[in-house]
Enzyme design. Structure first.
Site, PDB file in Angstrom:
ATOM      1  CB  CYS A  54       5.583  -4.379  -5.113  1.00  0.00           C
ATOM      2  SG  CYS A  54       4.817  -2.984  -5.971  1.00  0.00           S
ATOM      3  CB  CYS A  61       9.169   0.185  -1.183  1.00  0.00           C
ATOM      4  SG  CYS A  61       7.898  -0.995  -0.654  1.00  0.00           S
ATOM      5  CB  CYS A  98      -4.871   1.468   6.935  1.00  0.00           C
ATOM      6  SG  CYS A  98      -4.428   1.967   5.257  1.00  0.00           S
ATOM      7  CB  CYS A 130      -7.957   3.234   5.391  1.00  0.00           C
ATOM      8  SG  CYS A 130      -6.694   3.934   4.294  1.00  0.00           S
ATOM      9  NE  ARG A 262      -2.482   8.153   9.693  1.00  0.00           N
ATOM     10  CZ  ARG A 262      -2.361   7.911   8.394  1.00  0.00           C
ATOM     11  NH1 ARG A 262      -1.191   7.702   7.854  1.00  0.00           N
ATOM     12  NH2 ARG A 262      -3.426   7.901   7.647  1.00  0.00           N
TER      13      ARG A 262
END
Length: 335
Positions: A54, A61, A98, A130, A262
């Site tokens: 990415c 991350c 998801c 999702c 959540r």
């Protein structure tokens, strides 16, 4: 019944957050029982359909190309493999799948065409679908909606004031604009944040103010605890206290009473007793399965044993209607 408000102030949220812990949990549990079936927990499974590489610089991350974290870059998964993972998740008790892709933004190309086909295929399994794919424009959000997408995740991560310390490759306004596009396409919104990034309590309160002051509350607010990964700028951050997680969950439950809260990343570090406190405080959704994109997560079997112990039950898919009909439902859809 608790009033749903969209004009919470930082001072009001701070007063709730700083209440004595047992009083806070008691109030949140009361709000939860007034607005939800408190014993019902929505189970999602999260898979990475395109891993690593990415271009963003999110400091937490492991999939950012600029960090050396040991995460291998993988092209987009074949649809058949996604279907197999979805079926396994459904068999394990999940009602939602998801799919996450390590993209900065969605591009109108063959990979996005493949995602559209995945959404249709998972829908055919009678599971809620999702996606979390990065930034979206209006047309892309509508394409996903037309394919039957149920929810879109796009977290704010932290406060607007703290955001540039964590991410410099996009702005907070761009984050909010994607949420607008998702809402306009009548896809349910999933947006929350991460604690343990080195933020202040004021940053947490500011993020909750932003979420609770949106024109409509997100149907789902994930509360994540940072899982530090070697190679990222936040690798040496101390793990956040479970009591900070409880305070965030309880405060979220009180100010957004109809929203599903959540308990997300960080559960592997929690005992069953600590997770029970989170459920008492108003959490009513989890991710199950061995992985959360690239980080460890409790297995379906261990979660089912915990559910049996605590008297919890999995929520069924499409409890509040199919995509395209959610606009008639008062903020009770979960992720």
């Amino acid at each position: 019944m608790t009033e749903v408000r969209y004009n919470w102030t930082k001072e009001e949220i701070a007063e709730i957050y700083h209440r004595p812990l047992l009083d806070l949990v008691y109030e949140a549990a009361t709000v939860h029982r007034e607005n939800k079936d408190y014993s019902e927990v929505q189970i999602s499974s999260l898979i990475s359909i395109k891993t690593g590489g990415c271009p963003e610089d999110c400091a937490y991350c492991p999939q950012a190309a600029r960090y050396n974290t040991g995460v291998d870059v993988h092209a987009i998964m074949p649809k058949e493999e996604v279907i197999a993972v979805a079926q396994k998740a459904k068999d394990g008790g999940a009602s939602r799948l998801c799919m996450g892709a390590a993209w900065r933004e969605v591009r109108d190309n063959r990979d996005f065409d493949k995602v559209i086909e995945m959404v249709k295929a998972v829908n055919a399994l009678d599971m809620e679908v999702c996606c979390t794919l990065g930034m979206l424009n209006e047309d892309q959000a509508q394409r996903l909606a037309d394919a039957g997408l149920y929810a879109y995740n796009h977290n704010l991560d932290t406060s607007e004031e703290d955001y540039k310390r964590i991410i410099t490759t996009r702005t907070y306004d761009e984050r909010l604009k994607t949420l607008e596009h998702v809402r306009k396409a009548k896809i349910t919104v999933c947006s929350g944040g991460i604690i343990g990034l080195g933020e202040t309590v004021e940053d947490r309160i500011s993020m909750l103010k932003t979420l609770s002051n949106l024109p409509k509350h997100p149907e789902s607010v994930p509360i994540n605890a940072l899982v530090p990964v070697q190679g990222t700028p936040l690798a040496d951050q101390p793990r956040v206290s479970v009591w900070d997680m409880v305070r965030m969950i309880a405060t979220t439950r009180i100010i957004m009473p109809k929203t599903v809260v959540r308990l997300s990343a960080g559960r592997t570090e929690m005992s069953v007793v600590e997770q029970a406190f989170c459920f008492m405080a108003g959490a009513n959704s989890i991710f199950a399965g061995e992985k959360l994109l690239t980080t460890p997560n409790p297995s379906f079997d261990s979660d089912m044993a915990m559910f049996a112990l605590l008297g919890l039950k999995p929520r069924k898919a499409f409890k509040n209607g199919r995509p395209g009909k959610v606009e008639n439902v008062e903020e009770t859809v979960s992720l």
